[in-house]
Design a protein around this motif. Structure first.
Motif, PDB file in Angstrom:
ATOM      1  N   ARG A  20       0.832  -1.216   0.000  1.00 54.28           N
ATOM      2  CA  ARG A  20       0.000   0.000   0.000  1.00 54.28           C
ATOM      3  C   ARG A  20       0.862   1.260   0.000  1.00 54.28           C
ATOM      4  NH1 ARG A  20      -3.849   3.336   0.921  1.00 54.28           N
ATOM      5  NH2 ARG A  20      -4.772   4.031   2.826  1.00 54.28           N
ATOM      6  N   PHE A  21       1.938   1.247   0.759  1.00 55.70           N
ATOM      7  CA  PHE A  21       2.858   2.384   0.844  1.00 55.70           C
ATOM      8  C   PHE A  21       3.438   2.717  -0.536  1.00 55.70           C
ATOM      9  CE2 PHE A  21       7.248   3.876   1.333  1.00 55.70           C
ATOM     10  CZ  PHE A  21       7.082   4.993   2.137  1.00 55.70           C
ATOM     11  N   PHE A  22       4.029   1.719  -1.193  1.00 56.37           N
ATOM     12  CA  PHE A  22       4.664   1.961  -2.490  1.00 56.37           C
ATOM     13  C   PHE A  22       3.642   2.268  -3.583  1.00 56.37           C
ATOM     14  CE2 PHE A  22       8.020  -0.317  -0.192  1.00 56.37           C
ATOM     15  CZ  PHE A  22       9.053   0.600  -0.346  1.00 56.37           C
ATOM     16  N   ASN A  23       2.468   1.681  -3.505  1.00 57.27           N
ATOM     17  CA  ASN A  23       1.405   1.992  -4.469  1.00 57.27           C
ATOM     18  C   ASN A  23       0.934   3.440  -4.349  1.00 57.27           C
ATOM     19  OD1 ASN A  23       1.360  -0.468  -5.777  1.00 57.27           O
ATOM     20  ND2 ASN A  23      -0.293  -1.307  -4.522  1.00 57.27           N
ATOM     21  N   ARG A  24       0.814   3.941  -3.120  1.00 61.47           N
ATOM     22  CA  ARG A  24       0.398   5.340  -2.935  1.00 61.47           C
ATOM     23  C   ARG A  24       1.423   6.296  -3.539  1.00 61.47           C
ATOM     24  NH1 ARG A  24      -0.857   6.261   3.203  1.00 61.47           N
ATOM     25  NH2 ARG A  24       0.640   4.593   3.425  1.00 61.47           N
ATOM     26  N   LEU A  25       2.697   6.010  -3.342  1.00 62.70           N
ATOM     27  CA  LEU A  25       3.748   6.855  -3.918  1.00 62.70           C
ATOM     28  C   LEU A  25       3.694   6.824  -5.437  1.00 62.70           C
ATOM     29  CD1 LEU A  25       6.752   5.913  -1.601  1.00 62.70           C
ATOM     30  CD2 LEU A  25       5.445   8.047  -1.566  1.00 62.70           C
ATOM     31  N   ASP A  26       3.526   5.619  -5.991  1.00 64.55           N
ATOM     32  CA  ASP A  26       3.470   5.452  -7.441  1.00 64.55           C
ATOM     33  C   ASP A  26       2.273   6.199  -8.038  1.00 64.55           C
ATOM     34  OD1 ASP A  26       4.469   4.239  -9.886  1.00 64.55           O
ATOM     35  OD2 ASP A  26       2.709   2.943  -9.798  1.00 64.55           O
ATOM     36  N   LYS A  27       1.130   6.014  -7.438  1.00 64.61           N
ATOM     37  CA  LYS A  27      -0.102   6.642  -7.931  1.00 64.61           C
ATOM     38  C   LYS A  27      -0.013   8.170  -7.906  1.00 64.61           C
ATOM     39  CE  LYS A  27      -5.082   6.160  -7.473  1.00 64.61           C
ATOM     40  NZ  LYS A  27      -6.172   5.538  -6.742  1.00 64.61           N
ATOM     41  N   LYS A 140       6.034  30.971   5.272  1.00 61.48           N
ATOM     42  CA  LYS A 140       7.224  31.757   4.913  1.00 61.48           C
ATOM     43  C   LYS A 140       7.319  32.007   3.413  1.00 61.48           C
ATOM     44  CE  LYS A 140       8.767  31.997   9.095  1.00 61.48           C
ATOM     45  NZ  LYS A 140       8.889  33.257   9.809  1.00 61.48           N
ATOM     46  N   TRP A 141       6.791  31.075   2.612  1.00 60.61           N
ATOM     47  CA  TRP A 141       6.897  31.162   1.154  1.00 60.61           C
ATOM     48  C   TRP A 141       5.601  31.607   0.494  1.00 60.61           C
ATOM     49  CZ3 TRP A 141       9.493  25.721   0.479  1.00 60.61           C
ATOM     50  CH2 TRP A 141      10.839  25.793   0.852  1.00 60.61           C
ATOM     51  N   ASN A 142       4.747  32.274   1.236  1.00 59.56           N
ATOM     52  CA  ASN A 142       3.498  32.818   0.695  1.00 59.56           C
ATOM     53  C   ASN A 142       2.642  31.776  -0.018  1.00 59.56           C
ATOM     54  OD1 ASN A 142       4.041  35.524   1.552  1.00 59.56           O
ATOM     55  ND2 ASN A 142       5.511  35.663  -0.124  1.00 59.56           N
ATOM     56  N   GLY A 143       2.498  30.617   0.608  1.00 57.02           N
ATOM     57  CA  GLY A 143       1.622  29.591   0.061  1.00 57.02           C
ATOM     58  C   GLY A 143       2.116  28.933  -1.211  1.00 57.02           C
ATOM     59  N   ALA A 144       3.433  28.836  -1.377  1.00 62.50           N
ATOM     60  CA  ALA A 144       4.009  28.283  -2.607  1.00 62.50           C
ATOM     61  C   ALA A 144       3.767  26.787  -2.784  1.00 62.50           C
ATOM     62  CB  ALA A 144       5.514  28.545  -2.649  1.00 62.50           C
ATOM     63  N   LEU A 145       3.457  26.093  -1.681  1.00 59.82           N
ATOM     64  CA  LEU A 145       3.296  24.640  -1.745  1.00 59.82           C
ATOM     65  C   LEU A 145       1.831  24.240  -1.733  1.00 59.82           C
ATOM     66  CD1 LEU A 145       5.995  23.647   0.911  1.00 59.82           C
ATOM     67  CD2 LEU A 145       6.294  23.838  -1.562  1.00 59.82           C
ATOM     68  N   SER A 146       1.479  23.323  -2.615  1.00 56.81           N
ATOM     69  CA  SER A 146       0.163  22.686  -2.584  1.00 56.81           C
ATOM     70  C   SER A 146       0.392  21.326  -1.948  1.00 56.81           C
ATOM     71  CB  SER A 146      -0.387  22.548  -3.998  1.00 56.81           C
ATOM     72  OG  SER A 146      -1.616  21.862  -3.969  1.00 56.81           O
ATOM     73  N   VAL A 147      -0.071  21.170  -0.711  1.00 62.40           N
ATOM     74  CA  VAL A 147       0.261  19.987   0.096  1.00 62.40           C
ATOM     75  C   VAL A 147      -0.871  18.981   0.091  1.00 62.40           C
ATOM     76  CG1 VAL A 147       0.974  19.195   2.384  1.00 62.40           C
ATOM     77  CG2 VAL A 147       1.644  21.477   1.602  1.00 62.40           C
ATOM     78  N   ARG A 148      -0.496  17.719  -0.131  1.00 60.00           N
ATOM     79  CA  ARG A 148      -1.471  16.633  -0.068  1.00 60.00           C
ATOM     80  C   ARG A 148      -0.883  15.493   0.751  1.00 60.00           C
ATOM     81  NH1 ARG A 148      -2.832  13.090  -4.954  1.00 60.00           N
ATOM     82  NH2 ARG A 148      -3.734  11.354  -3.851  1.00 60.00           N
ATOM     83  N   HIS A 149      -1.628  15.049   1.734  1.00 63.98           N
ATOM     84  CA  HIS A 149      -1.175  13.959   2.595  1.00 63.98           C
ATOM     85  C   HIS A 149      -1.684  12.637   2.025  1.00 63.98           C
ATOM     86  CE1 HIS A 149       0.119  17.000   5.433  1.00 63.98           C
ATOM     87  NE2 HIS A 149      -1.069  17.559   5.332  1.00 63.98           N
ATOM     88  N   LEU A 150      -0.770  11.721   1.741  1.00 62.51           N
ATOM     89  CA  LEU A 150      -1.129  10.414   1.173  1.00 62.51           C
ATOM     90  C   LEU A 150      -1.536   9.430   2.264  1.00 62.51           C
ATOM     91  CD1 LEU A 150       1.755   9.996  -1.431  1.00 62.51           C
ATOM     92  CD2 LEU A 150      -0.565  10.832  -1.828  1.00 62.51           C
TER      93      LEU A 150
END
Length: 150
Positions: A20-27, A140-150
């Protein structure tokens, strides 16, 4: 003018199978796993021990591996929170102060996180420092990152 955000992901390896771990990264299309654990060789880490993980990531998903202890809490902070059952709010404040002291926002760039996934042990991001890293850098970076938790 709209600036494109950098897609960054986070993942924990506990309470999941290797499959499941490696599949989430791949997907998710991850290109690099950034290990933000202070200690990345624990026997408790199973498939996520540093050398083994780097091998598996490359062989299974063609993903590179980077250990980045700059984004990890100190031993004292981990001990106070984990072993001594410390308060999350205290831990969070201490870790944010540590990131400020280290000036991580000046030592790293948003581009370094493109196609990356921050890794630590916690199954969920709610009480995990990987989420705090992303929140801090986004501030600090004015929202430069779009973060998604797998």
């Amino acid at each position: 003018m709209q600036i494109d955000k950098i897609d960054v992901f986070t993942i924990g390896f506990t309470q999941t199978s290797a499959e499941r771990f490696f599949n989430r990264l791949d997907k998710a299309g991850i290109k690099t796993v950034i290990d933000v654990r202070l200690h990345n060789t624990s026997q408790l880490a199973a498939f996520a021990k540093a050398d083994d993980l780097a091998f598996f990531l490359l062989k299974i998903n063609n993903i590179s591996y980077v250990h980045q202890p700059l984004l990890a809490p100190t031993d004292a902070m981990l001990k106070a929170y984990k072993k001594e059952k410390g308060d999350w709010d205290v831990y969070e404040k201490r870790f944010i102060n540590l990131m400020e002291e280290r000036k991580i926002e000046q030592r790293l760039t948003p581009k370094m996180f493109e196609g990356a996934c921050l890794l630590c042990s916690e199954a969920l991001p709610h009480h995990c420092h990987r989420r705090l890293v992303c929140d801090y850098l986004n501030e600090k970076w004015n929202g430069a990152l779009s973060v998604r938790h797998l």
